[in-house]
Enzyme design. Sequence first.
Site, PDB file in Angstrom:
ATOM      1  N   GLU A 252     -12.793  -5.394   0.088  1.00  0.00           N
ATOM      2  CA  GLU A 252     -11.965  -5.496  -1.112  1.00  0.00           C
ATOM      3  C   GLU A 252     -12.552  -6.552  -2.050  1.00  0.00           C
ATOM      4  OE1 GLU A 252      -7.757  -3.882  -0.120  1.00  0.00           O
ATOM      5  OE2 GLU A 252      -7.747  -6.060   0.043  1.00  0.00           O
TER       6      GLU A 252
ATOM      7  N   LYS B 260       2.203  -5.132   0.050  1.00  0.00           N
ATOM      8  CA  LYS B 260       2.279  -6.550  -0.337  1.00  0.00           C
ATOM      9  C   LYS B 260       3.765  -6.990  -0.340  1.00  0.00           C
ATOM     10  CE  LYS B 260      -2.103  -6.031  -2.631  1.00  0.00           C
ATOM     11  NZ  LYS B 260      -3.060  -6.445  -3.649  1.00  0.00           N
TER      12      LYS B 260
ATOM     13  N   ASN C   8      -1.047  -0.922   1.355  1.00  0.00           N
ATOM     14  CA  ASN C   8      -0.628  -2.318   1.511  1.00  0.00           C
ATOM     15  C   ASN C   8       0.436  -2.578   0.454  1.00  0.00           C
ATOM     16  OD1 ASN C   8      -0.285  -5.050   1.667  1.00  0.00           O
ATOM     17  ND2 ASN C   8      -2.367  -5.591   1.006  1.00  0.00           N
TER      18      ASN C   8
ATOM     19  N   SER D 298      -7.909  -1.425  -6.709  1.00  0.00           N
ATOM     20  CA  SER D 298      -7.569  -0.484  -7.783  1.00  0.00           C
ATOM     21  C   SER D 298      -7.958   0.959  -7.473  1.00  0.00           C
ATOM     22  CB  SER D 298      -8.187  -0.929  -9.111  1.00  0.00           C
ATOM     23  OG  SER D 298      -7.693  -2.201  -9.479  1.00  0.00           O
TER      24      SER D 298
ATOM     25  N   GLU E 260      -5.587 -12.372  -0.685  1.00  0.00           N
ATOM     26  CA  GLU E 260      -4.419 -13.130  -1.165  1.00  0.00           C
ATOM     27  C   GLU E 260      -3.978 -14.143  -0.114  1.00  0.00           C
ATOM     28  OE1 GLU E 260      -2.141  -9.651  -2.125  1.00  0.00           O
ATOM     29  OE2 GLU E 260      -3.527  -9.233  -3.766  1.00  0.00           O
TER      30      GLU E 260
ATOM     31  N   GLY F 162      -5.861  -5.300  -8.100  1.00  0.00           N
ATOM     32  CA  GLY F 162      -4.747  -5.407  -9.043  1.00  0.00           C
ATOM     33  C   GLY F 162      -5.188  -5.584 -10.485  1.00  0.00           C
TER      34      GLY F 162
HETATM   35  P1  13P Z   1      -4.655  -2.720  -5.655  1.00  0.00           P
HETATM   36  O1  13P Z   1      -4.863  -1.311  -5.153  1.00  0.00           O
HETATM   37  O2  13P Z   1      -3.331  -2.948  -6.265  1.00  0.00           O
HETATM   38  O3  13P Z   1      -5.809  -3.170  -6.501  1.00  0.00           O
HETATM   39  O4  13P Z   1      -4.673  -3.668  -4.349  1.00  0.00           O
HETATM   40  C1  13P Z   1      -5.696  -3.541  -3.440  1.00  0.00           C
HETATM   41  C2  13P Z   1      -5.374  -4.362  -2.260  1.00  0.00           C
HETATM   42  O5  13P Z   1      -5.358  -5.583  -2.318  1.00  0.00           O
HETATM   43  C3  13P Z   1      -5.038  -3.674  -1.010  1.00  0.00           C
HETATM   44  O6  13P Z   1      -4.975  -4.552   0.059  1.00  0.00           O
END
Ligand code: 13P
Length: 255
Positions: free
Chosen positions: A168, A11, A9, A214, A98, A174
């Site tokens: 998640e 983002k 992802n 993470s 998010e 993050g």
């Molecule tokens: P991170 O791997 O940066 O923690 O993000 C996870 C995430 O939100 C994947 O959709």
Amino acid sequence: MRRFLIAGNWKMNCGPADAAELLEGLKEKKAEVAEEVDVLVCPPFVSLSMSVNYLHDTDIEVGAQNIHFEENGAYTGEVSASMLVEAGCNFVIIGHSERREYFGETDTTVNKKAKKALEHNIVPVVCVGESLDQRKANIHFELVKNQVTAAFEGISDTEALDIVIAYEPIWAIGTGETASPEQAQEMHAHIRSILAELYDQETADGIRILYGGSMKPGNAEELLGQEDVDGGLIGGASLSADSFAEIITIAEKLS
Ligand code: 13P
């Protein structure tokens, strides 16, 4: 034997130029490592078409990060399922925390979007997960149960098999903090038992449940090694071809 899905992802990162660079590295590495693993990248909308073109000679899938639940019309700023199909997308992330937090996504819109994606043969990757406060208050199992139940409302067992779930935990996204393998397994088994209640055990066993939060090369092996973890939805570590490919390699070894 399960088949892992390793999904990136991106983002709000990587416009077309950066996407080309990232995919160039990934393409080379993926060809070397993975035959037994499904790989998916989810770039932002503006980089979707070029990513599909770029990857046309590979088996790496391309997905979007959002979709609208109406066919078309006066919804400024939104993108429809048929547009995603036209752009060559086979997957879409729905209900990421998010989007739930910043853009008003609810369990109801998640359900509508999942149905619309299925109608267009796009695989929905439905995200669920609790905040730290909810975990501390010990309501995380109930909360995730409500999210999963709402997301699958009105969806048949054959359609359900086409959905991917991503667990998640918000506190692990993050933050560098990861759910322990035991915490991930516990929640994944819980989600599978909810699916078995909603449908039956066979259907529940056929639905892939990814872990996200993470995940990186250093912890992927123990997370993916859990019985009910069928892959990963990876944010930060998917923005480097090296680390994403390393996770794919780990999944391949565990296959
Ligand atoms: P991170 O791997 O940066 O923690 O993000 C996870 C995430 O939100 C994947 O959709």
